[in-house]
Design a protein around this motif. Sequence first.
Motif: not given
Length: 222
Positions: A32-36, A102-105, A139-141
Amino acid sequence: MLYSVLHSVVPPLARAVWRPTIEGLHHVPPTGPVIVASNHLSFVDSVVIPCVVPRKVVFLAKSDYFTGTGLKGAAQRAWFEGLGMLPVDRDDSRAALASLDTALEVLGRGEAFGIYPEGTRSRDGRLYRGRTGVAHLALTAGCPVVPVGLRGTEDIQPVGSSRPRLAEVSVRFGEPIRVAGEYDGVPSGRARRELTDRIMTAIAELSGQELAGVYNERPADA
């Protein structure tokens, strides 16, 4: 294909040589999507984190690394692409917006995206104030943020050194900061600032760094 090959070789070798201390790796969700989101002490940080996280973590790297010519340029490009890095032109005034897209993609594909909220590496070892791009992405993702505290990476290849050195390195992962429903009804600017400050507080606790209290600016020669 190249990523699979490099990732099967480089991380085990790097861990065997540097033997980093790793804590809290279970906080990184396996899918799943996650920000490190990490502090930033050295250009090798973008190699260290993918070497200890079992899943692919995509980082942005300056486009110069992808435009070299000859055998050296081709090898360098293959290295960065093989590590899952994507090019960004940091001297383009539109680069910041393009990098967020790019990050959101990446997150939209359910992947992990690595980011340094300070914007550029710390040259004095202090932790600088976070820029709100990390919160915008989260917040967007609608995805969680896993804070990371790195120590010792600046000693692997100090500024001016042409070869990596042995150094004591530690990588500490904190509990995911979840944003779903947390900022409903909060003005977007305030939400981004509050979330960014939460992330930076968590990073500070993990890294043990002194807080600079100001933004870090990229040196003209970086």
